[in-house]
Scaffold this motif. Sequence first.
Motif, PDB file in Angstrom:
ATOM      1  N   PHE A  51       0.835  -1.191   0.000  1.00 40.96           N
ATOM      2  CA  PHE A  51       0.000   0.000   0.000  1.00 40.96           C
ATOM      3  C   PHE A  51       0.877   1.251   0.000  1.00 40.96           C
ATOM      4  O   PHE A  51       2.109   1.167  -0.089  1.00 40.96           O
ATOM      5  CB  PHE A  51      -0.944  -0.047   1.204  1.00 40.96           C
ATOM      6  N   VAL A  52       0.271   2.413   0.166  1.00 42.13           N
ATOM      7  CA  VAL A  52       0.946   3.685  -0.087  1.00 42.13           C
ATOM      8  C   VAL A  52       2.143   3.962   0.812  1.00 42.13           C
ATOM      9  O   VAL A  52       3.098   4.625   0.386  1.00 42.13           O
ATOM     10  CB  VAL A  52      -0.041   4.872   0.026  1.00 42.13           C
ATOM     11  N   ASN A  53       2.118   3.505   2.048  1.00 43.27           N
ATOM     12  CA  ASN A  53       3.195   3.851   2.975  1.00 43.27           C
ATOM     13  C   ASN A  53       4.208   2.739   3.203  1.00 43.27           C
ATOM     14  O   ASN A  53       5.072   2.859   4.078  1.00 43.27           O
ATOM     15  CB  ASN A  53       2.606   4.311   4.310  1.00 43.27           C
ATOM     16  N   ASP A  54       4.127   1.658   2.427  1.00 37.22           N
ATOM     17  CA  ASP A  54       5.166   0.639   2.479  1.00 37.22           C
ATOM     18  C   ASP A  54       6.419   1.183   1.782  1.00 37.22           C
ATOM     19  O   ASP A  54       6.314   1.865   0.758  1.00 37.22           O
ATOM     20  CB  ASP A  54       4.697  -0.647   1.801  1.00 37.22           C
ATOM     21  N   ALA A  55       7.576   0.877   2.331  1.00 33.28           N
ATOM     22  CA  ALA A  55       8.834   1.424   1.811  1.00 33.28           C
ATOM     23  C   ALA A  55       9.563   0.373   0.986  1.00 33.28           C
ATOM     24  O   ALA A  55      10.293  -0.457   1.523  1.00 33.28           O
ATOM     25  CB  ALA A  55       9.709   1.905   2.963  1.00 33.28           C
ATOM     26  N   ILE A  56       9.344   0.406  -0.325  1.00 30.06           N
ATOM     27  CA  ILE A  56       9.960  -0.590  -1.198  1.00 30.06           C
ATOM     28  C   ILE A  56      11.158   0.047  -1.896  1.00 30.06           C
ATOM     29  O   ILE A  56      11.143   0.357  -3.092  1.00 30.06           O
ATOM     30  CB  ILE A  56       8.938  -1.172  -2.199  1.00 30.06           C
ATOM     31  N   ASP A  57      12.206   0.274  -1.121  1.00 27.24           N
ATOM     32  CA  ASP A  57      13.420   0.866  -1.660  1.00 27.24           C
ATOM     33  C   ASP A  57      14.333  -0.232  -2.205  1.00 27.24           C
ATOM     34  O   ASP A  57      13.962  -1.414  -2.233  1.00 27.24           O
ATOM     35  CB  ASP A  57      14.138   1.689  -0.587  1.00 27.24           C
ATOM     36  N   LYS A  58      15.521   0.148  -2.636  1.00 28.13           N
ATOM     37  CA  LYS A  58      16.437  -0.816  -3.246  1.00 28.13           C
ATOM     38  C   LYS A  58      16.780  -1.945  -2.287  1.00 28.13           C
ATOM     39  O   LYS A  58      16.815  -3.124  -2.674  1.00 28.13           O
ATOM     40  CB  LYS A  58      17.721  -0.113  -3.702  1.00 28.13           C
ATOM     41  N   LYS A  59      17.035  -1.611  -1.036  1.00 31.24           N
ATOM     42  CA  LYS A  59      17.403  -2.632  -0.048  1.00 31.24           C
ATOM     43  C   LYS A  59      16.278  -3.648   0.114  1.00 31.24           C
ATOM     44  O   LYS A  59      16.526  -4.863   0.188  1.00 31.24           O
ATOM     45  CB  LYS A  59      17.702  -1.957   1.292  1.00 31.24           C
ATOM     46  N   THR A  60      15.048  -3.166   0.145  1.00 27.83           N
ATOM     47  CA  THR A  60      13.894  -4.058   0.265  1.00 27.83           C
ATOM     48  C   THR A  60      13.755  -4.944  -0.967  1.00 27.83           C
ATOM     49  O   THR A  60      13.502  -6.147  -0.860  1.00 27.83           O
ATOM     50  CB  THR A  60      12.603  -3.233   0.457  1.00 27.83           C
ATOM     51  N   ILE A  61      13.946  -4.362  -2.129  1.00 29.74           N
ATOM     52  CA  ILE A  61      13.806  -5.113  -3.380  1.00 29.74           C
ATOM     53  C   ILE A  61      14.878  -6.195  -3.495  1.00 29.74           C
ATOM     54  O   ILE A  61      14.597  -7.315  -3.941  1.00 29.74           O
ATOM     55  CB  ILE A  61      13.830  -4.146  -4.577  1.00 29.74           C
ATOM     56  N   VAL A  62      16.092  -5.884  -3.100  1.00 27.61           N
ATOM     57  CA  VAL A  62      17.159  -6.894  -3.127  1.00 27.61           C
ATOM     58  C   VAL A  62      16.767  -8.091  -2.267  1.00 27.61           C
ATOM     59  O   VAL A  62      16.914  -9.257  -2.677  1.00 27.61           O
ATOM     60  CB  VAL A  62      18.495  -6.294  -2.649  1.00 27.61           C
TER      61      VAL A  62
END
Length: 330
Positions: A51-62
């Motif tokens: 949802f809107v406030n989940d933080a899917i940054d590079k570290k999360t994606i890796v």
Amino acid sequence: MKIAVLSTKPYDREYLDKFNTDHKHELVYFDAPLNSKTTNLAIGFEAVCVFVNDAIDKKTIVKLAEIGIKLIDLRCAGFNNIDLEAAAKYNIKVMRVPAYSPQAVAEHAVALILTLNRKTHKTYNRVREGNFSLENLTGFNLYEKTVGVIGTGKIGAAFCQIMLGFGCKVIANDVTESEKLIKIGVVYGTLGELIKNSDIISLHCPLTTDTKYLFDRKAFSKIKKGAMLINTSRGALIKTSHAIEALKKEQLGYLGIDVYEQEENLFFKDLSESIIHDDLIERLMAFHNVLITPHQGFFTNEALDQIAITTLKNYTDFEQGLPLKNEVKQ
């Protein structure tokens, strides 16, 4: 598909389960948000729903790539919280719900305008206490006021049509001008002209590097004194500390926000028994001419139906190898 659904509330479960009978995905719900510290919740799943406030940054994606996640599906329209470059690099598809109910958000923006203007929230509290006085409840007619609309996509267009119905003069700014809106009376112009001439400004543009802090100290210095600013789009379109300055100087006459630049620490949570460690929002709430709602613009039956329907179809399309109509790319 086996899907980990993050940041869920009871209404998410209700609507997704309601329409999953047609798709038969295996949905497992988690209250926790998705970020680099919670990716372990997605172990054993093929996809995640965020949802809107989940933080899917590079570290999360890796980390998601390492556990075999192939698809991230947003049950919202905005995607500024996802590192699309990293997702592409690690071969994770990203999909979203591009439109669910533009009218829901547009109507909420109008609700903020009417409430701030006619002070119905104050009247409600007064009358419940037996106070039927009209002192300090003076508003203004919307008729013939100039309303500036920044962003005329589906939501902005719906908002324009509503304000035209009030008899307002509607001026707009967007990188792409809508011929349909021009035909019904919307006048496009520069951002500077819009800021200078509008009695009410409503934000309906996405959050990008170009629009972040679109309303900062410089922009506030140019608005019409006493103007109203409404934001139902993304919180970081407004530099909050600068908005507070403009309110204190009475340059900004009213502020109505359904989004906030630090909302991930506040919104969608019951903090009524907690100390709120956010001095900016506490200061905003102290102003009599500020109205804050907790990202509820989308929150109608019609919108929740469409969000669930589109979200589930996105997973089915991916699973069956169909064209990904709602894929988000760089």
